[in-house]
Design a protein around this motif. Structure first.
Motif, PDB file in Angstrom:
ATOM      1  N   ARG A 158       0.831  -1.206   0.000  1.00 44.89           N
ATOM      2  CA  ARG A 158       0.000   0.000   0.000  1.00 44.89           C
ATOM      3  C   ARG A 158       0.865   1.255   0.000  1.00 44.89           C
ATOM      4  NH1 ARG A 158      -5.507   0.655   1.228  1.00 44.89           N
ATOM      5  NH2 ARG A 158      -5.521  -1.529   0.564  1.00 44.89           N
ATOM      6  N   ARG A 159       1.962   1.238   0.716  1.00 42.22           N
ATOM      7  CA  ARG A 159       2.843   2.406   0.768  1.00 42.22           C
ATOM      8  C   ARG A 159       3.498   2.653  -0.591  1.00 42.22           C
ATOM      9  NH1 ARG A 159       5.716   1.450   5.532  1.00 42.22           N
ATOM     10  NH2 ARG A 159       6.938  -0.057   4.356  1.00 42.22           N
ATOM     11  N   ALA A 160       3.953   1.594  -1.250  1.00 40.93           N
ATOM     12  CA  ALA A 160       4.556   1.757  -2.580  1.00 40.93           C
ATOM     13  C   ALA A 160       3.543   2.287  -3.578  1.00 40.93           C
ATOM     14  CB  ALA A 160       5.127   0.421  -3.056  1.00 40.93           C
ATOM     15  N   ALA A 161       2.309   1.775  -3.534  1.00 42.34           N
ATOM     16  CA  ALA A 161       1.269   2.261  -4.434  1.00 42.34           C
ATOM     17  C   ALA A 161       0.957   3.728  -4.165  1.00 42.34           C
ATOM     18  CB  ALA A 161       0.011   1.407  -4.293  1.00 42.34           C
ATOM     19  N   SER A 162       0.975   4.125  -2.895  1.00 36.32           N
ATOM     20  CA  SER A 162       0.712   5.526  -2.544  1.00 36.32           C
ATOM     21  C   SER A 162       1.791   6.442  -3.102  1.00 36.32           C
ATOM     22  CB  SER A 162       0.624   5.679  -1.029  1.00 36.32           C
ATOM     23  OG  SER A 162       0.446   7.032  -0.662  1.00 36.32           O
TER      24      SER A 162
END
Length: 525
Positions: free
Chosen positions: A349-353
């Motif tokens: 989720r952090r990478a996608a953000s």
């Protein structure tokens, strides 16, 4: 032969879609961007170039007027639909295309710029609004969100010809300037001649050569803005300063100004020069802009003299919805509530953000091809693609963007923030670790994405108090985006207007975090 119907059906095959994201609508926006790309429907960045207005996210009564002004800028044929959540987006797109192709609906509103208002007002059709089959998507009724966004975001790839690009915004006002401003002006003129704008008029802005003040309610050409590209709001056409009641002329007696539009007043700038002073709001709706954020600028020439940030945050209508609407921090909020969440899920989720933030920054910088590449990588991660399938494309993307001399030259020296000052202001996460300017911050995002993609299968439990969320660490119910919003006025003051959009995009605060914190959701562990 029904030529009109034939033309409408042809136009509805690939409608130009303008996305308007309300606070809490991140999941719906991501789904809409994915579906629009898969259908090969051209995205629009201005009302003048759009056929279909898709409003995304839960209803926000406080923002209805702003979206209403946006809607009135749409030329016909046009259609508006609303998708409160991600599950409603596909039905909303189909409903919008069907309305565009319906001659009976469109013929009744030719020459009626506001005839599609579903509440029956301003030439509306009246009657209950039609809804999409899902029950969640369709035209907004009396409780829906309507509006207009008045300005364009000229987009072009960065090149060495101009430091901040050269796209020109174009508003294309559908009513006379004086009539429009008398109907919709909610600014005022203070004693020193400052001219106040309308936040609703700044949607989807591009600084369009920064001669873009040329049609801004009679403010003159403002040639001092020359050639500063697509990073802000083109102030063209919206004569939102007309009227002013008995203030017309700003001290010029009863002499009317051309078109009833007052000229900008003058005030001394920080160097003692006497320049025009304008109050210009950016937001709450702009292309590649944090949903719900409004920044009010005081400009002299193309330099920001003062800045004030306003976050459109309200208490969630239903208990428990804030955590669901805070899309990017859901793993941290769930872990804080005691649910088992793996570090690999949080890393995904952090990478996608971060990739989503790169989509915004690259779009503002005028590099649409790489913005699309970042969006595809983001969507693949969110759909659960394994790291091995994403890594080769991610490496190529990070190499192209991270080593781009043109992009680095475009963003060098803008929005400087050293690590010590960031920590003192309560900023954590990538913005604090980068410790530099816009260039350093987007390169930090690239490094963090590559690191997180290598951790997608990590099974250890997420520790919310130790592992940073995309924008930093939560402290005492104070989300990291609150510190980023508070930091913006200081970074923007003294910068050029064209650079302001880049500064905001390089921090990319998430206002959904503020809503979650206000509802009592905290990430502790």
């Amino acid at each position: 032969m029904d030529v009109t119907g034939l033309a409408l059906r042809a136009a509805a095959v690939r409608p130009h879609v303008l996305l308007v994201t309300l606070p809490g609508g991140t999941a719906a926006r991501l789904e809409a961007e994915r579906l629009v790309r898969l259908r090969d429907w051209p995205p629009a960045v201005t009302p003048a170039g759009a056929d279909l207005l898709l409003v995304l996210g839960p209803d926000r009564p406080d923002l209805r007027a702003a979206v209403d002004r946006l809607w009135r800028d749409f030329p016909g044929p046009r259609a508006r639909v609303h998708a409160p959540g991600a599950a409603d987006v596909e039905a909303a797109l189909e409903a919008g295309r069907a309305r565009l192709a319906n001659p009976a609906r469109q013929r009744g509103r030719l020459g009626e710029p506001d005839a599609d208002a579903p509440d029956g007002g301003e030439g509306g059709e009246g009657g209950p609004p039609a809804r999409a089959p899902s029950g969640g998507a369709g035209d907004e009724g009396a409780s829906g969100v309507h509006g207009r966004r008045g300005h364009e975001d000229g987009a072009r790839q960065p090149d060495a010809a101009g430091r901040h690009g050269a796209g020109r915004g174009d508003s294309g006002m559908s009513h006379s300037a004086a009539e429009e401003s008398r109907n919709h002006h909610d600014g005022d003129a203070d004693g020193d001649g400052d001219v106040h704008g309308d936040a609703g008029h700044l949607g989807h802005g591009g600084h369009g050569e920064h001669g873009g003040h040329g049609e801004h309610g009679g403010h003159g050409e403002h040639g001092a803005h020359g050639s500063h590209g697509s990073h802000g709001s083109s102030h063209g056409s919206h004569g939102g300063h007309a009227g002013h009641g008995g203030h017309a002329g700003h001290g010029s007696g009863d002499m009317a100004n051309p078109g009833g539009l007052p000229m900008a007043g003058q005030a001394e700038d920080r160097d003692g020069l006497t320049l025009d002073r304008l109050h210009v709001p950016l937001g709450p709706f702009l292309d590649s802009w944090p949903a719900g954020l409004t920044i009010r600028l005081a400009l002299q020439g193309d330099v920001v003299q003062e800045a004030e940030a306003e976050a459109e945050v309200e208490e969630p209508a239903r208990p428990g919805t804030a955590a669901r609407e805070a899309f990017w921090v859901q793993p941290w909020l769930r872990a804080a509530a005691g649910e088992p969440v793996s570090a690999g899920e949080a890393a995904r989720r952090r990478a996608a953000s971060h990739l989503d933030s790169l989509v915004r920054l690259l779009s503002v910088a005028g590099w649409p091809a790489e913005a699309v590449a970042a969006g595809r990588l983001r969507d693949d991660l969110l759909s659960g693609a394994p790291g091995d399938a994403v890594t080769p494309r991610l490496k190529r993307f990070a190499r192209r963007v991270g080593r781009s001399r043109t992009l680095a030259w475009l963003t060098h020296g803008i929005g400087r923030l050293n690590t010590a000052d960031a920590r003192a202001a309560g900023v954590s996460g990538p913005a604090a670790r980068a410790g530099g300017d816009v260039t350093d911050r987007y390169r930090q995002w690239l490094a963090d994405v590559r690191r997180d993609v290598g951790r997608l299968e990590e099974p250890s439990p997420l520790r919310p108090a130790v592992d940073d969320s995309p924008r930093g660490r939560w402290r005492d119910d104070r989300p990291p985006s609150a510190a980023l919003v508070a930091l913006l006025p200081g970074l923007l003051t003294g910068s050029e207007l064209a650079a302001a959009r880049l500064v905001v995009a390089s921090l990319d605060p998430d206002l959904d975090e503020l809503t979650a914190a206000r509802s009592g959701v905290a990430a502790r562990g």
